[in-house]
Design an enzyme around this catalytic site. Sequence first.
Site, PDB file in Angstrom:
ATOM      1  N   TYR A   1      34.938 -10.711 -38.311  1.00  0.00           N
ATOM      2  CA  TYR A   1      34.634 -12.047 -37.794  1.00  0.00           C
ATOM      3  C   TYR A   1      33.227 -12.024 -37.209  1.00  0.00           C
ATOM      4  CZ  TYR A   1      35.178 -16.298 -34.961  1.00  0.00           C
ATOM      5  OH  TYR A   1      35.028 -17.534 -34.395  1.00  0.00           O
TER       6      TYR A   1
ATOM      7  N   HIS B   1      42.629 -19.495  -9.370  1.00  0.00           N
ATOM      8  CA  HIS B   1      43.970 -20.062  -9.208  1.00  0.00           C
ATOM      9  C   HIS B   1      44.120 -21.175 -10.249  1.00  0.00           C
ATOM     10  CE1 HIS B   1      45.004 -18.623  -4.858  1.00  0.00           C
ATOM     11  NE2 HIS B   1      44.143 -17.809  -5.402  1.00  0.00           N
TER      12      HIS B   1
ATOM     13  N   HIS C   1      51.019 -15.620  -7.170  1.00  0.00           N
ATOM     14  CA  HIS C   1      49.626 -15.694  -6.737  1.00  0.00           C
ATOM     15  C   HIS C   1      48.780 -16.363  -7.826  1.00  0.00           C
ATOM     16  CE1 HIS C   1      46.165 -13.457  -4.480  1.00  0.00           C
ATOM     17  NE2 HIS C   1      45.763 -14.565  -5.020  1.00  0.00           N
TER      18      HIS C   1
ATOM     19  N   HIS D   1      38.694 -13.817 -10.650  1.00  0.00           N
ATOM     20  CA  HIS D   1      39.965 -14.269 -10.082  1.00  0.00           C
ATOM     21  C   HIS D   1      39.906 -15.784  -9.915  1.00  0.00           C
ATOM     22  CE1 HIS D   1      43.519 -14.751  -7.756  1.00  0.00           C
ATOM     23  NE2 HIS D   1      42.916 -14.949  -6.608  1.00  0.00           N
TER      24      HIS D   1
ATOM     25  N   ASP E   1      43.642 -13.680 -30.960  1.00  0.00           N
ATOM     26  CA  ASP E   1      42.190 -13.539 -31.126  1.00  0.00           C
ATOM     27  C   ASP E   1      41.556 -12.911 -29.883  1.00  0.00           C
ATOM     28  OD1 ASP E   1      41.871 -14.514 -33.719  1.00  0.00           O
ATOM     29  OD2 ASP E   1      41.636 -16.582 -33.074  1.00  0.00           O
TER      30      ASP E   1
END
Lengths: 234, 234, 234, 234
Positions: free
Chosen positions: A229, A97, A171, A95, A120
């Site tokens: 790839y 910001h 958020h 998480h 991708d």
Amino acid sequence: MVASDLRERVYRANLALAATGLVHGTFGNVSGVDREAGLLVIKPSGVPYDELSPERMVPVSLDSGRVVDSPLRPSSDTPTHLELYRAFACGGIVHTHSESATALAQARLPVRCMGTTHADYFRGDVPVTRALGPDEVETDYERHTGLVIVETFRDLGVSADEVRAVLVANHGPFTWGEDEFDAIEHARVLELLARMDITGRLVAPDAPRPAGYLVDKHYLRKHGAQAYYGQHRT
Amino acid sequence: MVASDLRERVYRANLALAATGLVHGTFGNVSGVDREAGLLVIKPSGVPYDELSPERMVPVSLDSGRVVDSPLRPSSDTPTHLELYRAFACGGIVHTHSESATALAQARLPVRCMGTTHADYFRGDVPVTRALGPDEVETDYERHTGLVIVETFRDLGVSADEVRAVLVANHGPFTWGEDEFDAIEHARVLELLARMDITGRLVAPDAPRPAGYLVDKHYLRKHGAQAYYGQHRT
Amino acid sequence: MVASDLRERVYRANLALAATGLVHGTFGNVSGVDREAGLLVIKPSGVPYDELSPERMVPVSLDSGRVVDSPLRPSSDTPTHLELYRAFACGGIVHTHSESATALAQARLPVRCMGTTHADYFRGDVPVTRALGPDEVETDYERHTGLVIVETFRDLGVSADEVRAVLVANHGPFTWGEDEFDAIEHARVLELLARMDITGRLVAPDAPRPAGYLVDKHYLRKHGAQAYYGQHRT
Amino acid sequence: MVASDLRERVYRANLALAATGLVHGTFGNVSGVDREAGLLVIKPSGVPYDELSPERMVPVSLDSGRVVDSPLRPSSDTPTHLELYRAFACGGIVHTHSESATALAQARLPVRCMGTTHADYFRGDVPVTRALGPDEVETDYERHTGLVIVETFRDLGVSADEVRAVLVANHGPFTWGEDEFDAIEHARVLELLARMDITGRLVAPDAPRPAGYLVDKHYLRKHGAQAYYGQHRT
């Protein structure tokens, strides 16, 4: 000590997250999971990154949500991580910001899949959740944040295996991955994709989307059973 | 030497401000206050950051506004700081011309509270003052800058304890805090919030505001009597 | 060696310019002038910054425009510098293609004076020239670039002593100052002001200008006979 | 070892590309060509930049497109490079997903030639290709990417010698040059030009283009037979 290997790895992952420049102050956290042991391990709440250590990482029971073998309080976002581990098949959650992803979350706009850089990594738009209602914020706010993420993927019919990122309205972003470091990589690329999508929304708001076959081509050449790839063709 | 501890702290705080990258050249200043001694201490005017020392920090009487025990002239913004210390309960004040906060001040727009990153620090919009009139600029300009800040909070009914930042119209931001370093932290996060609000104004000018209960939840989980963020629950 | 002190200073100034991050590759140049000796000294054309030395700086006669005591060719922009030294009272000139100032030059927009950060340096808008005509580009292009700058200040009635910067249409900024380092400082702050003005044009294109008395207050508290900023009150 | 000099040079060029900050993770690649030997050399697919070595660079036959003397798989973009070497006279090719150039590619907008910074490098707009059709993506996708670039230059009548860069729709930029390092320089300046063009599109979408004679003047003073920029007049 309970979960000492996972604590070590989650500790290193939190330092790696801080080094990305995506987090400000004590914002942001990484968790990892040991599904056999039934534990997640997460950053303690409000502790600066330079005061962390493996021992200070906090194990939490996946089942009960209770802290195991630690005097510290886990990140206040722990109930969000718990709900994501319960609903999604992943090994690590991040998480942040981060600036541009958060700006889009505040604008309640998804990170649109506008090109191959996005495809991708993520097979389609990174969705934004609905806003939480007053009851959801008042009681068990952080748990409801997790639940609304799961609801978003279910209602939009998006696979959390193919789009491993979300914006929580007003958020910020959560990302997940095979492990903690994969989740960090998704947090980093999400911020880049958000910056590019913001530019695109400003210079050409009506630009056509890439064709679905182009998105699939790029996603599948890296992630599908026919991936070609890299050096390790299966 | 008068206020030698405070001089040392304000000196370190000015170096810390310079290290943030928020200031250009000799722009910007930090002050701290000793309310018992009736003194503020502030950066000398126009001295480059690399020529500062604790001894060169300038004490000024809160009561008379006069320099105490220093041959140097205090920052030209000192009368602004004085008015803020007189009106607001704070321990340190920072002034910068940080790019995005200043751009909004020039546009005479507040930094809108658009999400939880903002609400973690400030309980609502960071307001922008009215422009000063000709008499206010002609005489005691810097003092009137302080007075118009105080007027703005009073007229808008905003608490200077809960929103510890302001934009002065066509000028730039002032922030305050528990002490000098808390004020610097507010200056840093204000610049981040300004960048995110600018992006939001461009990509989705009509995006809905976060609900008041979400803003309060985030502000109060960190700052209220019921705060549960961090390790030191009260 | 002719002008060895000036060569040394111009050499250091060109390194200082490169260190600002305002120039890309071999773009950009600084010159300085010795009006008694009738010489300017400038960077050689197309030489990378890390291959410069004091001896490689090229003296040019202010009168004839010819190279003096150097086998190297001076910057291709030398005739522009010559015209500016002839028309404006300054000791150093800087040319860059810094990103935001150049973007405004390409948009044929001035850097508007929108606040005190601008007024601390420049007393009013930084103007943009008209485009050059075909004859002006075909013959003596770089000299005509200098002449159109001088024409712009004359036609707009702007003082080149109070606004020491200009944008050349579809090209980029030139700045000048008391000496080479003052000119570099103006190049740096111009780029900051251009970024802030671009943001302002986007978020609030119709925002009111700061009052003239505010602009004058800030300009004159630093630059006028009554200046009271800094330690050296006159 | 086949092409050991070229491998060494392409290795160093890939490190130089990584150092530019234009690439994220394993994105991006540089190739170089030895037309006498009939070989290009390119980065292996999906190998992190810090695990590269000269020996790990992969030679590929210009004629057959087959790997020569290497156990590794070449970059998945190799067929694109092959088509460009076949159609264009160049010594090195670079592919990145650099942020602003990619954002314009996603918006399907060219990098407009809006000033002399652009004209110093590219004689006119950097074009954007059409989107590929389903068949072109399904089969030999990377080869069709090369073919659509060549088609774009042919259909628009743009010289690939004078504009050594392109945006592939919804994908990103390719640049080329005299050699690998010249191609990298073009990738760097293209990103700067893209940022400036994006700003221009936002602040003044209808700003007039620079006159053709100004573009030619700048391009030709650096690149034409009459070039007079730099120390090596011909």
